[in-house]
Design an enzyme around this catalytic site. Structure first.
Site, PDB file in Angstrom:
ATOM      1  N   HIS A 313       0.860  -1.188   0.000  1.00 60.84           N
ATOM      2  CA  HIS A 313       0.000   0.000   0.000  1.00 60.84           C
ATOM      3  C   HIS A 313       0.894   1.235   0.000  1.00 60.84           C
ATOM      4  O   HIS A 313       1.969   1.224   0.587  1.00 60.84           O
ATOM      5  CB  HIS A 313      -0.897   0.009   1.254  1.00 60.84           C
ATOM      6  CG  HIS A 313      -2.069   0.905   1.128  1.00 60.84           C
ATOM      7  ND1 HIS A 313      -1.991   2.254   1.399  1.00 60.84           N
ATOM      8  CD2 HIS A 313      -3.335   0.667   0.734  1.00 60.84           C
ATOM      9  CE1 HIS A 313      -3.172   2.793   1.192  1.00 60.84           C
ATOM     10  NE2 HIS A 313      -4.015   1.861   0.783  1.00 60.84           N
ATOM     11  N   ASP A 371      -7.926  -5.459  -0.223  1.00 61.24           N
ATOM     12  CA  ASP A 371      -8.343  -6.238  -1.404  1.00 61.24           C
ATOM     13  C   ASP A 371      -7.978  -7.708  -1.306  1.00 61.24           C
ATOM     14  O   ASP A 371      -8.394  -8.503  -2.147  1.00 61.24           O
ATOM     15  CB  ASP A 371      -7.688  -5.631  -2.657  1.00 61.24           C
ATOM     16  CG  ASP A 371      -8.193  -4.234  -2.894  1.00 61.24           C
ATOM     17  OD1 ASP A 371      -7.387  -3.287  -2.862  1.00 61.24           O
ATOM     18  OD2 ASP A 371      -9.413  -4.079  -3.050  1.00 61.24           O
TER      19      ASP A 371
HETATM   20  C1  SDX Z   1      -6.131   0.220  -2.882  1.00 61.06           C
HETATM   21  O1  SDX Z   1      -4.349   4.714  -1.858  1.00 61.06           O
HETATM   22  C2  SDX Z   1      -5.306   4.071  -1.290  1.00 61.06           C
HETATM   23  O2  SDX Z   1      -5.741   4.409  -0.207  1.00 61.06           O
HETATM   24  C3  SDX Z   1      -5.876   2.921  -2.088  1.00 61.06           C
HETATM   25  C4  SDX Z   1      -6.905   2.054  -1.355  1.00 61.06           C
HETATM   26  C5  SDX Z   1      -8.177   2.819  -1.106  1.00 61.06           C
HETATM   27  O3  SDX Z   1      -8.924   2.401  -0.194  1.00 61.06           O
HETATM   28  O4  SDX Z   1      -8.486   3.752  -1.889  1.00 61.06           O
HETATM   29  O5  SDX Z   1      -6.371   1.603  -0.126  1.00 61.06           O
HETATM   30  C6  SDX Z   1      -7.298   0.840  -2.202  1.00 61.06           C
HETATM   31  O6  SDX Z   1      -5.847   0.600  -3.994  1.00 61.06           O
HETATM   32  C7  SDX Z   1      -5.284  -0.777  -2.109  1.00 61.06           C
HETATM   33  C8  SDX Z   1      -3.993  -1.211  -2.915  1.00 61.06           C
HETATM   34  C9  SDX Z   1      -4.459  -2.285  -3.896  1.00 61.06           C
HETATM   35  N1  SDX Z   1      -3.383  -2.626  -4.831  1.00 61.06           N
HETATM   36  C10 SDX Z   1      -2.806  -3.850  -4.771  1.00 61.06           C
HETATM   37  O7  SDX Z   1      -3.017  -4.712  -3.918  1.00 61.06           O
HETATM   38  C11 SDX Z   1      -1.882  -4.117  -5.948  1.00 61.06           C
HETATM   39  C12 SDX Z   1      -0.558  -4.707  -5.427  1.00 61.06           C
HETATM   40  N2  SDX Z   1       0.145  -3.654  -4.703  1.00 61.06           N
HETATM   41  C13 SDX Z   1       1.158  -2.878  -5.416  1.00 61.06           C
HETATM   42  O8  SDX Z   1       0.838  -2.620  -6.748  1.00 61.06           O
HETATM   43  C14 SDX Z   1       1.640  -1.688  -4.599  1.00 61.06           C
HETATM   44  O9  SDX Z   1       1.835  -2.128  -3.330  1.00 61.06           O
HETATM   45  C15 SDX Z   1       0.807  -0.427  -4.552  1.00 61.06           C
HETATM   46  C16 SDX Z   1       0.441   0.065  -5.938  1.00 61.06           C
HETATM   47  C17 SDX Z   1      -0.417  -0.640  -3.769  1.00 61.06           C
HETATM   48  C18 SDX Z   1       1.678   0.615  -3.897  1.00 61.06           C
HETATM   49  O10 SDX Z   1       2.709   0.902  -4.794  1.00 61.06           O
HETATM   50  P1  SDX Z   1       3.962   1.695  -4.295  1.00 61.06           P
HETATM   51  O11 SDX Z   1       3.562   2.897  -3.516  1.00 61.06           O
HETATM   52  O12 SDX Z   1       4.897   1.887  -5.452  1.00 61.06           O
HETATM   53  O13 SDX Z   1       4.571   0.671  -3.285  1.00 61.06           O
HETATM   54  P2  SDX Z   1       5.810   0.975  -2.407  1.00 61.06           P
HETATM   55  O14 SDX Z   1       6.508   2.234  -2.836  1.00 61.06           O
HETATM   56  O15 SDX Z   1       5.380   0.866  -0.980  1.00 61.06           O
HETATM   57  O16 SDX Z   1       6.756  -0.269  -2.774  1.00 61.06           O
HETATM   58  C19 SDX Z   1       7.894  -0.499  -1.983  1.00 61.06           C
HETATM   59  C20 SDX Z   1       8.631  -1.622  -2.669  1.00 61.06           C
HETATM   60  C21 SDX Z   1       8.870  -1.404  -4.152  1.00 61.06           C
HETATM   61  O17 SDX Z   1      10.065  -2.071  -4.436  1.00 61.06           O
HETATM   62  P3  SDX Z   1      11.421  -1.167  -4.599  1.00 61.06           P
HETATM   63  O18 SDX Z   1      11.157  -0.216  -5.750  1.00 61.06           O
HETATM   64  O19 SDX Z   1      11.588  -0.434  -3.273  1.00 61.06           O
HETATM   65  O20 SDX Z   1      12.510  -2.170  -4.912  1.00 61.06           O
HETATM   66  O21 SDX Z   1       7.837  -2.839  -2.581  1.00 61.06           O
HETATM   67  C22 SDX Z   1       7.570  -3.306  -3.889  1.00 61.06           C
HETATM   68  C23 SDX Z   1       7.761  -2.158  -4.847  1.00 61.06           C
HETATM   69  O22 SDX Z   1       8.163  -2.628  -6.121  1.00 61.06           O
HETATM   70  N3  SDX Z   1       6.175  -3.774  -3.885  1.00 61.06           N
HETATM   71  C24 SDX Z   1       5.785  -5.027  -4.122  1.00 61.06           C
HETATM   72  C25 SDX Z   1       4.390  -5.003  -3.967  1.00 61.06           C
HETATM   73  N4  SDX Z   1       3.985  -3.773  -3.651  1.00 61.06           N
HETATM   74  C26 SDX Z   1       5.104  -3.013  -3.604  1.00 61.06           C
HETATM   75  N5  SDX Z   1       6.477  -6.152  -4.462  1.00 61.06           N
HETATM   76  C27 SDX Z   1       5.719  -7.276  -4.640  1.00 61.06           C
HETATM   77  N6  SDX Z   1       4.378  -7.339  -4.495  1.00 61.06           N
HETATM   78  C28 SDX Z   1       3.679  -6.222  -4.169  1.00 61.06           C
HETATM   79  N7  SDX Z   1       2.358  -6.291  -4.042  1.00 61.06           N
END
Ligand code: SDX
Length: 436
Positions: A313, A371
């Site tokens: 998140h 989710d």
């Molecule tokens: C919702 O914003 C909100 O409030 C949204 C929401 C709402 O109620 O409106 O809460 C609803 O959208 C929940 C999120 C649903 N999405 C998912 O479950 C999809 C999977 N999650 C990822 O796509 C990701 O975690 C995000 C999009 C949610 C967040 O993306 P960020 O901000 O880029 O994540 P981050 O910066 O915290 O990531 C840190 C690291 C990164 O690696 P590095 O670049 O540091 O090497 O963690 C990695 C990311 O690549 N990473 C993951 C991951 N999520 C982040 N690696 C593997 N699996 C994942 N799910």
């Protein structure tokens, strides 16, 4: 930049840039991070800030929802999400988000009566559906049909009229269940079921989804309660991508129906509201706990675009408080439906256990989000995966409307117009085709 609390004046942040020292006011909220008001930065320095994804940017002042990502806290108007999910109802929570206080009995009765009596859609709206293929994604239908509401309700599109704003907001909250249910029925080839004013908001929605003319089975109170809790959990979430979309679209003065349709479009993305559908599809693809290590490995591989859907998140760097309630609700629904073991739930529980003990996920602070469990619950209730995000949009319409009202009523709000760091060509002259 340095922060200093001057004893006499408000706290200021100092920036040495463009050959001079500049001061910017620091504003404190009730709780959470303070902000540095940089609205005069460009005028003072000729420079912009740079913050792709707005990770460090507050776009507005708001009193609606507070999130502490490190502590896993979510408050709607100060009330913890767990208490509201346990003790309130979605419609009462809607009143709270819209008005800032829990309603008195008379206030709730007026609000519920108004919403109940706006649940029908214009009869000609039914014709919109016949233009879609039966296998159209419900979110494609929701984008189109909700946007089209602005063609039917001209008497509530003037955003400068407080009464029209009130009516438009209530119409959207009231009609989203009807439109979502119609999208579901259309995909099944079943007739639309009209709203029933004898049922409460969520029972009415389930009735419109699962009732058929040939039989009128009563809606299970347990499933209605579970659905209501799921709606509460999804109602609002501060300045997430789709809410920011609604605010930006609304900042131009566009009508609320079109702006909510923009929010629906943004929510559809798999990184946002589309994650519940993507998470269930991922669990189905994994299929068995024996294959979890293979997928966890993919999720950790920087060269692999695969993400563990339902994990991580932008704000929560601790457990999403909604995910806990969602997991409890999932078990309640499975028990009510007499589903002893759900292989997808087994995969989900084992995937959560493995991920939460894996160094990569611990270091990156990736926890299950709302989710992760919602898809299993909704599938058990009889919804196809393609309906999951439509249900999210139904609930989030309350938050979008509340945030829209707040933005329109905020005197400091102007049309949103971010700038950029330009790295393209500087001036160059046109060259005729014969010389290229
Ligand atoms: C919702 O914003 C909100 O409030 C949204 C929401 C709402 O109620 O409106 O809460 C609803 O959208 C929940 C999120 C649903 N999405 C998912 O479950 C999809 C999977 N999650 C990822 O796509 C990701 O975690 C995000 C999009 C949610 C967040 O993306 P960020 O901000 O880029 O994540 P981050 O910066 O915290 O990531 C840190 C690291 C990164 O690696 P590095 O670049 O540091 O090497 O963690 C990695 C990311 O690549 N990473 C993951 C991951 N999520 C982040 N690696 C593997 N699996 C994942 N799910």
């Amino acid at each position: 930049m340095s922060n200093q609390k001057d004893t006499a004046a408000a706290e200021v942040a100092r920036l040495d840039s463009a050959g001079a020292a500049h001061e910017f006011t620091v504003k404190d909220g009730t709780v959470g991070p303070s902000v540095i008001d940089i609205s005069s930065l460009y005028a003072k320095t000729g420079q912009f800030t740079y913050d792709p994804g707005f990770t460090s940017t507050a776009s507005c002042e708001s009193k609606i929802t507070y999130i502490d990502g490190d502590e896993g806290i979510l408050l709607y108007r100060g009330y913890p999400i767990g208490q509201l999910a346990e003790k309130s109802s979605f419609l009462e929570t809607a009143f709270l988000l819209l008005n800032g206080e829990l309603p008195s009995k008379p206030e709730f009765e007026e609000f519920e009566h108004a919403i109940t009596h706006h649940t029908m859609v214009h009869e000609q709206l039914h014709d919109f559906f016949s233009g879609f293929r039966r296998d159209a994604h419900p979110m494609a239908i929701m984008c189109g049909v909700v946007g089209a509401l602005s063609a039917f309700y001209h008497d509530s599109t003037d955003v400068n009229d407080p009464h029209q704003r009130l009516v438009a907001g209530r119409r959207l909250i009231a009609k989203m269940p009807t439109i979502a249910a119609m999208a579901f029925k259309y995909s099944l080839g079943q007739p639309f079921i009209y709203p029933n004013n004898d049922l409460d908001y969520t029972a009415n929605f389930l009735n419109m989804c699962f009732s058929v003319p040939a039989s009128n089975d009563a809606v299970s109170p347990t499933l209605a309660r579970a659905m209501d809790k799921i709606f509460i959990l999804h109602a609002d979430h501060e300045q997430n991508a789709s809410t920011s979309t609604v605010r930006l679209a609304s900042s131009s003065g566009a009508n609320p129906f079109a702006c909510i349709a923009a929010g629906i479009a943004c929510l559809w993305g798999p990184a946002h509201g589309g994650a519940n559908e993507a998470a269930l599809n991922m669990l189905s693809e994994i299929g068995d706990v024996s294959r979890i290590p293979e997928y966890v490995k993919k999720a950790k591989d920087k060269n692999d675009p695969f993400r563990l859907m339902g994990f991580g998140h932008r704000v929560y760097k601790n457990y999403d408080p909604r995910a806990r309630v969602m997991q409890e609700t999932c078990h309640e629904v499975l028990a009510e439906l007499g589903i002893k073991g759900d292989p997808l739930l087994d995969v989900a529980m084992e995937l959560e256990r493995i991920a939460l003990s894996d160094e990569y996920f611990i270091e990156k602070k990736l926890y299950p989000n709302i989710d992760f469990y919602s898809g299993i619950t909704l599938k058990a209730m009889g919804f196809p995966t393609t309906m999951f995000t439509a249900l999210f949009a139904l609930a989030r319409t309350v938050g979008w409307v509340a945030q829209w009202h707040e933005m329109i009523e905020d005197p400091s709000q102007r049309i949103g117009r971010p700038r950029q760091l330009y790295t393209g060509y500087d001036h160059r002259d046109y060259v005729g085709l014969d010389k290229r």
